[in-house]
Design an enzyme around this catalytic site. Structure first.
Site, PDB file in Angstrom:
ATOM      1  CE1 TYR A 146      -3.624   2.581   0.599  1.00 47.03           C
ATOM      2  CE2 TYR A 146      -2.418   3.256   2.551  1.00 47.03           C
ATOM      3  CZ  TYR A 146      -3.432   3.468   1.633  1.00 47.03           C
ATOM      4  OH  TYR A 146      -4.245   4.572   1.760  1.00 47.03           O
ATOM      5  CG  ASP A 164       5.651   3.740   0.810  1.00 40.77           C
ATOM      6  OD1 ASP A 164       5.964   4.321   1.881  1.00 40.77           O
ATOM      7  OD2 ASP A 164       4.476   3.648   0.406  1.00 40.77           O
ATOM      8  CE  LYS A 208       1.048   4.504   8.549  1.00 34.40           C
ATOM      9  NZ  LYS A 208       1.044   3.965   7.197  1.00 34.40           N
TER      10      LYS A 208
HETATM   11  C1  LIG Z   1       0.408   4.495   5.896  1.00 35.40           C
HETATM   12  C2  LIG Z   1       1.123   4.286   4.625  1.00 35.40           C
HETATM   13  C3  LIG Z   1       0.990   5.166   3.537  1.00 35.40           C
HETATM   14  C4  LIG Z   1      -0.019   6.281   3.524  1.00 35.40           C
HETATM   15  O1  LIG Z   1       0.214   7.220   4.509  1.00 35.40           O
HETATM   16  P1  LIG Z   1      -0.994   8.195   4.971  1.00 35.40           P
HETATM   17  O2  LIG Z   1      -0.329   9.155   5.898  1.00 35.40           O
HETATM   18  O3  LIG Z   1      -2.011   7.313   5.606  1.00 35.40           O
HETATM   19  O4  LIG Z   1      -1.512   8.849   3.739  1.00 35.40           O
HETATM   20  C5  LIG Z   1       1.794   4.985   2.434  1.00 35.40           C
HETATM   21  N1  LIG Z   1       2.682   3.982   2.385  1.00 35.40           N
HETATM   22  C6  LIG Z   1       2.826   3.098   3.399  1.00 35.40           C
HETATM   23  C7  LIG Z   1       3.844   2.012   3.292  1.00 35.40           C
HETATM   24  C8  LIG Z   1       2.042   3.215   4.538  1.00 35.40           C
HETATM   25  O5  LIG Z   1       2.168   2.313   5.520  1.00 35.40           O
END
Ligand SMILES: *Cc1c(COP(=O)(O)O)cnc(C)c1O
Length: 427
Positions: free
Chosen positions: A143, A238, A266
């Site tokens: 994701y 990511d 995060k």
């Molecule tokens: C949480 C997450 C996102 C999205 O971040 P948001 O602040 O919720 O938009 C993107 N990539 C990864 C790997 C994530 O865990």
């Protein structure tokens, strides 16, 4: 007696679709009523019935130093008193950029944004702008937020282009995203052999945490690095979840692989909205106002959010922080496995740094298909039994869990004892 959570959920559904501001919070996957949280401290939070839970989502990662850490709260209060937002640069943003570049091996320059979605979306545009190519490769089960190009799943045939996973995403957009199987190096080789000169970037969670916990094999990431370099494609890690979570330098420091662009979020906001993307200077210079790739944000680098993030980043640099966090998380994973074994439940657990995965399967899954084969019904029963015991796990069988520095051995041992009851109850 009706629970206040139920009353609030009823009320929320009238003014908000599904009663929540982010889908997984609605408990649709596990069933039941979401808990409405009123306050949090250390490893715990309390719901609207004033019930205490040991929290293993930590706001999905950010609460790594524990909830409402006094130093973080003080920094936020002091920053707020100086003004909430200026729309003009501040010294705090320089400090944040310098800190990120010092701690994350691949970063030479970064830009701050407000969410992981925004950071991943911007990284993708940058990769496309810098290479002059359109095609993106991502992996099933990863994701990267909800930008159009990334809400895509594999098409029907091998090496065909993707299909949208959300309505509202034009098929024409999904056509520019190719979705491959995670940990499948051969599929990557085949894709590059076929369309290598058209690939702008490969985006990957190096330790996947959005299909439960699934670390990449070193060979998979090495293959990806080699192919991107050979074909002039940009490698995007990511690390929104894995950054400052699996190690101080993120997954890239664990694997010893240098991506071209890194996406963060995060933990770096410490619970307030900060995310970032960055990488080599020769790529970052394509961003406006230096280059032609447009990207902007009214609240980017917000001073209050940066204060929370910087204080959190200071705390995680305490010597031994990640050794302790890793040891606690391993203690939890091992303790849960042991408890399952004693009760005869088919279960396994794994952890990387402060992240863990729980699998209702004999062995830890190694790919997406194995992950999807885990016993979801068993997980759901376990989730509710744990909730009854006052332990809040992620409300889905396919999410990772998070431990904070405030989850002491005593807290973790209490969770393991609760799990023994929960396994027994769900047999
Ligand atoms: C949480 C997450 C996102 C999205 O971040 P948001 O602040 O919720 O938009 C993107 N990539 C990864 C790997 C994530 O865990």
């Amino acid at each position: 007696m009706t629970s206040n959570n139920e009353i609030l959920f009823e009320r929320a559904q009238r003014s908000t679709p599904g009663g929540v501001n982010s889908p997984v919070r609605a408990f649709r996957s596990v069933g039941g009523t979401p808990r409405f949280i009123t306050r949090a401290e250390g490893p715990y939070f309390w719901d609207a019935d004033n019930r205490r839970y040991t929290d293993y989502i930590g706001s999905w990662g950010p609460a790594i130093v524990g909830h409402a850490h006094p130093e973080v709260v003080r920094a936020v209060q002091e920053a707020a008193a100086r003004g909430l937002s200026f729309g003009a640069p501040t010294e705090g943003e320089i400090e944040m950029a310098e800190t990120l570049c010092r701690l994350v091996p691949s970063l030479e320059q970064v830009r701050l944004v407000s969410s992981g979605t925004e950071a991943a979306m911007s990284a993708l545009r940058l990769a496309r702008g810098a290479t002059g190519r359109d095609l993106v490769i991502k992996f099933e089960g990863c994701y990267h937020g909800h930008a159009d190009s990334l809400l895509v799943k594999a098409g029907s045939g091998l090496l065909t282009f993707g299909n949208p996973t959300s309505s509202g995403v034009p098929e024409d957009f999904a056509r520019h995203t190719m979705v491959l199987d995670y940990n499948d190096s051969q599929a990557l080789e085949d894709a590059f052999a076929r369309v290598g000169e058209r690939i702008a970037c490969v985006i990957v969670e190096p330790v996947a945490g959005n299909m439960n916990l699934l670390p990449a094999t070193p060979e998979f990431l090495q293959t990806m690095r080699r192919l991107c370099s050979a074909h002039g494609a940009i490698l995007i890690f990511d690390e929104v979840m894995s950054g400052f979570r699996v190690a101080l330098g993120g997954a890239q420091s664990l694997y010893g692989i240098t991506p071209d662009i890194t996406v963060l979020g995060k933990v770096i906001g410490g619970g307030l909205p900060v995310a970032a993307f960055g990488g080599r200077k020769d790529i970052m210079r394509h961003l406006a106002p230096e280059g032609g790739v447009y990207q902007a944000g009214t609240l980017s680098g917000n001073p209050v959010a940066v204060a929370a993030g910087m204080t959190t980043l200071k705390l995680v640099q305490t010597p031994g922080f990640y050794e302790d966090l890793g040891a606690r998380t391993t203690r939890l994973a091992n303790g849960l496995s042991q408890a399952a074994k004693e009760t005869g439940v088919a279960f396994s657990a794994a952890s990387v740094g402060g992240m863990f995965g729980l699998y209702f399967a004999e062995k830890v899954p190694q790919n997406y298909a194995q992950m999807m084969a885990c016993d979801k019904a068993r997980f759901n029963a376990f989730f509710h039994a744990m909730l009854d015991e006052g332990v809040y796990l992620a409300p889905s069988a396919f999410e990772a869990g998070f431990v904070s520095a405030q989850h002491t051995d005593e807290v973790i041992d209490a969770t393991i004892a609760a799990a023994r009851q929960a396994f027994e109850a769900t047999k």
